[in-house]
Design a protein around this motif. Sequence first.
Motif, short mmCIF file in Angstrom:
data_model
loop_
_atom_site.label_atom_id
_atom_site.label_comp_id
_atom_site.label_asym_id
_atom_site.label_seq_id
_atom_site.Cartn_x
_atom_site.Cartn_y
_atom_site.Cartn_z
N ALA A 7 46.24 -83.46 -29.60
CA ALA A 7 47.58 -83.84 -29.19
C ALA A 7 48.13 -84.88 -30.15
CB ALA A 7 47.56 -84.38 -27.76
N LEU A 12 53.85 -90.25 -25.97
CA LEU A 12 53.40 -89.33 -24.92
C LEU A 12 53.78 -89.79 -23.52
CD1 LEU A 12 51.87 -86.75 -24.26
CD2 LEU A 12 49.75 -88.07 -24.30
N ASP A 35 43.66 -87.13 -28.49
CA ASP A 35 44.99 -87.68 -28.69
C ASP A 35 45.01 -88.53 -29.96
OD1 ASP A 35 47.36 -89.16 -28.63
OD2 ASP A 35 47.28 -89.47 -26.46
#
Length: 179
Positions: A7, A12, A35
């Motif tokens: 990601a 976010l 992430d």
Amino acid sequence: MKTMVIAAHPNLNNSRANQALLLQLRSNADIYLHDLYQEYPNWNINVEKEQQLLLQYDRIVFQFPFYWYSCPPLLKKWFDEVLTFGWAYGPNGDNLKGKEFIVATTTGGTEKQYRSGGSNWFTVSELLRPIQRTLTKCNGTYLPAFISYNANEGTEDYFEQEAKRYEKHIKTSLSLLAN
């Protein structure tokens, strides 16, 4: 099949769409969520660690918001630093051979805006070609992208449906996605 979702969203916590997609995957023991903005807040990418992670997974999904017709800058930096000559491509650069890659992106625009004659002139798949070519240059298999349109206007029900569609897409076998 072991799957890793990388990601890359610079904000976010403010993305209802990307949060919904990742939330859907959190309960899947066979999907590892990685992430980049959380892992590298100072942007100092640990190249060896990232390369070792890539070796552990059969399918790698890059999830990001469609950002100026491409990916966010940290993911571009990740591509530049991790996918190196002699490791990912070029002589002896066959470490990603046989790996499957999927791009999963969210966009504020509608599907009609991303087509010939639409306000963005091109489809998202056409605009993703540089990423597609990067991954195929690295001997990977590029699978059809997952695109979630109209994220700015999405309702909670819409995001829930998109998250289920996303999970199904990234878990679908190569033979079904490629045909």
